[in-house]
Enzyme design. Structure first.
Site, PDB file in Angstrom:
ATOM      1  N   SER A  54       0.853  -1.192   0.000  1.00  0.00           N
ATOM      2  CA  SER A  54       0.000   0.000   0.000  1.00  0.00           C
ATOM      3  C   SER A  54       0.884   1.235   0.000  1.00  0.00           C
ATOM      4  CB  SER A  54      -0.878   0.007   1.258  1.00  0.00           C
ATOM      5  OG  SER A  54      -1.505   1.258   1.456  1.00  0.00           O
ATOM      6  N   TYR A  69      -1.521  -0.920  10.790  1.00  0.00           N
ATOM      7  CA  TYR A  69      -1.828  -1.301   9.404  1.00  0.00           C
ATOM      8  C   TYR A  69      -0.717  -0.846   8.470  1.00  0.00           C
ATOM      9  CZ  TYR A  69      -3.657  -1.152   4.703  1.00  0.00           C
ATOM     10  OH  TYR A  69      -3.792  -1.301   3.347  1.00  0.00           O
TER      11      TYR A  69
END
Length: 244
Positions: free
Chosen positions: A131, A144
């Site tokens: 990401s 995360y």
């Protein structure tokens, strides 16, 4: 006919990848936890396996059950992952943190290690879903984002270790993609709508097309990392807190 194993195939980017690869003539092994959704993915060149990616025994039993036509894995797409909560670290749930680490890191490492001998033997490829959060910190990203930074770095270090084997490794690093994942992350449709409203975000299909492109490049080419964002997403300046 090459075979791709795609984790987290029951929604979003994973589901889009199943359709993209199957439509392009690949055999696909689609894995996930939700039997009803896996059932809808089945076709002649798509075989489904139901298991929780965190359960190594269930995973191994499922892989051992693969029919002959799907046993030789040429590509591992490590898509399974999750993000829980947008709270600052001091308000976050430790349980959520552990679940993200178990899913995004431990399970990805485990299935990669499991399939690595086969991928080396077949001069295959690994495509990991990281990401932009791996590179750009943001409030609420905490664990995360850290798990995605691990995925990015693991991809680069696998490339170093696999030098000379013919195995290709790529880290795909999307920005704003609107999928079911967004609802899990934000906790409600209202919050998701506010986050993505007016952005014209990327779709699971956008990322799947990119993954298919990477997978079908000539075998002497390796894409190390790809960072993708919608046009309406970029960067902001540093946050500064002023006292007094």
């Amino acid at each position: 006919m090459p075979t791709a194993l795609i984790t987290g195939a029951t929604a979003g980017i994973g589901e889009a990848c199943v359709h993209a690869f199957a439509d392009s003539g690949w055999n696909v092994v689609a894995t996930g936890r939700r039997a009803d959704r896996l059932e809808k993915l089945k076709r002649d060149n798509v075989h489904t396996l139901e298991f929780d990616i965190r359960d190594e025994a269930a995973r191994d039993a499922a892989l051992d059950s693969l029919p002959e036509a799907f046993r030789d894995i040429d590509l591992l797409v490590n898509n399974a992952g999750l993000a829980l909560g947008l709270e600052p670290a001091q308000q976050a749930s430790l349980s959520n943190w552990k679940t993200m680490i178990d899913t995004n890191i431990t399970s990805l490492v485990s299935i990669t290690h499991k399939l690595l001998p086969q991928l080396i033997a077949r001069k295959g490829a690994i495509i990991n879903l990281s990401s932009v959060a791996a590179t750009y910190p943001y409030p609420g990203g905490n664990v995360y984002a850290a798990t995605k930074a691990f995925v990015r770095q693991l991809s680069l270090d696998l490339r170093a270790d696999l030098h000379g084997t013919g195995v290709r490794v790529t880290s795909i690093e999307p920005g704003m993609v609107e999928t079911e994942f967004t609802l899990v992350r934000t906790g409600s449709q209202e919050t998701s709508d506010k986050l993505y409203g007016g952005v014209n975000p990327m779709t699971g299909e956008d990322i799947a097309e990119t993954i298919l492109w990477v997978a079908t490049l000539p075998p002497h080419l390796n894409i190390n990392t790809i960072e993708l964002m919608p046009v309406n997403q970029s960067w902001q300046g540093f946050a500064v807190h002023r006292e007094g």
